[in-house]
Write a protein that holds these residues in place. Structure first.
Motif, short mmCIF file in Angstrom:
data_model
loop_
_atom_site.label_atom_id
_atom_site.label_comp_id
_atom_site.label_asym_id
_atom_site.label_seq_id
_atom_site.Cartn_x
_atom_site.Cartn_y
_atom_site.Cartn_z
N THR A 5 97.34 26.46 48.50
CA THR A 5 97.24 27.92 48.46
C THR A 5 96.24 28.36 47.40
O THR A 5 95.43 29.26 47.61
N SER A 6 96.29 27.71 46.23
CA SER A 6 95.37 28.04 45.16
C SER A 6 93.92 27.80 45.58
O SER A 6 93.04 28.60 45.30
N ARG A 7 93.69 26.68 46.26
CA ARG A 7 92.34 26.37 46.74
C ARG A 7 91.89 27.39 47.77
O ARG A 7 90.74 27.85 47.75
N ARG A 8 92.79 27.79 48.65
CA ARG A 8 92.46 28.80 49.66
C ARG A 8 92.11 30.12 48.99
O ARG A 8 91.16 30.79 49.39
N ASP A 9 92.84 30.49 47.97
CA ASP A 9 92.55 31.74 47.25
C ASP A 9 91.19 31.67 46.57
O ASP A 9 90.44 32.65 46.57
N ARG A 10 90.89 30.51 45.97
CA ARG A 10 89.59 30.37 45.30
C ARG A 10 88.45 30.47 46.31
O ARG A 10 87.42 31.12 46.05
N ALA A 14 85.57 33.34 46.40
CA ALA A 14 84.16 32.95 46.39
C ALA A 14 83.41 33.57 47.57
O ALA A 14 82.27 34.02 47.43
N THR A 15 84.06 33.58 48.74
CA THR A 15 83.42 34.16 49.92
C THR A 15 83.27 35.67 49.76
O THR A 15 82.23 36.25 50.13
N ARG A 42 75.17 37.46 58.70
CA ARG A 42 74.10 36.46 58.89
C ARG A 42 73.66 35.88 57.55
O ARG A 42 73.35 34.69 57.44
N GLU A 43 73.61 36.73 56.53
CA GLU A 43 73.17 36.27 55.21
C GLU A 43 74.10 35.18 54.65
O GLU A 43 73.64 34.28 53.95
N VAL A 44 75.39 35.27 54.95
CA VAL A 44 76.34 34.30 54.41
C VAL A 44 76.70 33.22 55.41
O VAL A 44 77.53 32.35 55.13
N HIS A 53 87.50 39.48 58.49
CA HIS A 53 88.66 38.84 57.85
C HIS A 53 88.65 39.10 56.34
O HIS A 53 89.65 38.91 55.66
N TYR A 54 87.48 39.53 55.82
CA TYR A 54 87.33 39.76 54.38
C TYR A 54 87.24 41.25 54.05
O TYR A 54 87.74 41.68 53.00
#
Length: 241
Positions: A5-10, A14-15, A42-44, A53-54
């Protein structure tokens, strides 16, 4: 919280940061019209639908990027202010204002974006918004006003008598002052806002090239404005080093 979960949050944080950076890059290189959901995606390297989703909408993305700009500008102003001792109100106020102009003229696209997304007035207490964009906008708004309030508490500057203010001015500022919860009386708040309107208005005209027909260098005019504001607030004007 699990490691997964911590990795997913990071990764999500970052995204989100990468998306906002991409929006800023498009803004500064191609203009505000280029900052669309599909172009940022497209840039990302993701699809337009995936970006939702973000950020739920283009408006939410715009608000997040605007908050970033407000925070960056506010930090620059506070850093310049805090380089001077608390017992040097003139130096602190002048440093704040000059830092604002310096950031604006070196980040014209970002400042223009902020100008196109004005700071909203404080909503009623039961409708208070704690969105990052609203909080960042209010923080920016108060950098100047807080210093004027501190000045009033220690060395009140001349203000008109309340009855000399237009009735409509008193009617507008009374609820605004109540929502802000500041200690400035209405007449002092009016003087503070009048100073801010002159300062911010001149800066907006400079950044948006509204005075280029006559002036190629607006710094002397900005300093004249600062000199007048210092006179209004009973401060000693100090020219830049």
């Amino acid at each position: 919280m699990t490691a997964q979960t911590s990795r997913r949050d990071r990764l999500r944080r970052a995204t989100l940061a990468e998306i906002r950076e991409a929006a800023r890059r498009l803004l500064t290189t191609q203009g505000s019209a280029a900052v669309t959901i599909n172009a940022v995606a497209r840039e990302v390297g993701i699809s337009g639908p995936a970006l939702y989703h973000y950020f739920a909408s283009h408006e939410e993305l715009v608000a997040a990027v605007t908050a970033d700009f407000f925070q960056e500008l506010t930090t620059a102003m506070r850093t310049a202010r805090d380089a001077h001792a608390p017992d040097s109100p003139a130096a602190r106020l002048l440093a704040t204002c000059r830092a604002m102009r310096n950031w604006a003229v070196t980040h014209r696209a970002e400042f223009g974006w902020i100008f196109a997304s004005p700071v909203p007035g404080p909503p009623p207490a039961d409708q208070r918004s704690d969105s990052p964009r609203s909080l960042a906008g209010r923080d920016f708004e108060l950098v100047f006003l807080d210093q004027v309030e501190a000045l009033w508490a220690t060395n009140p500057f001349p203000v008109p008598e309340p009855e000399d203010l237009a009735a409509s001015v008193r009617a507008q500022l009374t609820p605004y002052a109540a929502e802000l919860g500041r200690e400035l009386p209405i007449a002092a708040l009016h003087v503070a806002l009048s100073c801010w309107i002159r300062l911010y208005g001149l800066l907006c005209m400079e950044v948006l090239n509204q005075l280029s027909f006559a002036y190629s260098d607006l710094e002397p005019l900005f300093e004249e404005c600062l000199r007048d504001i210092c006179h209004t607030l009973a401060l000693d004007y100090q020219p830049p080093n």
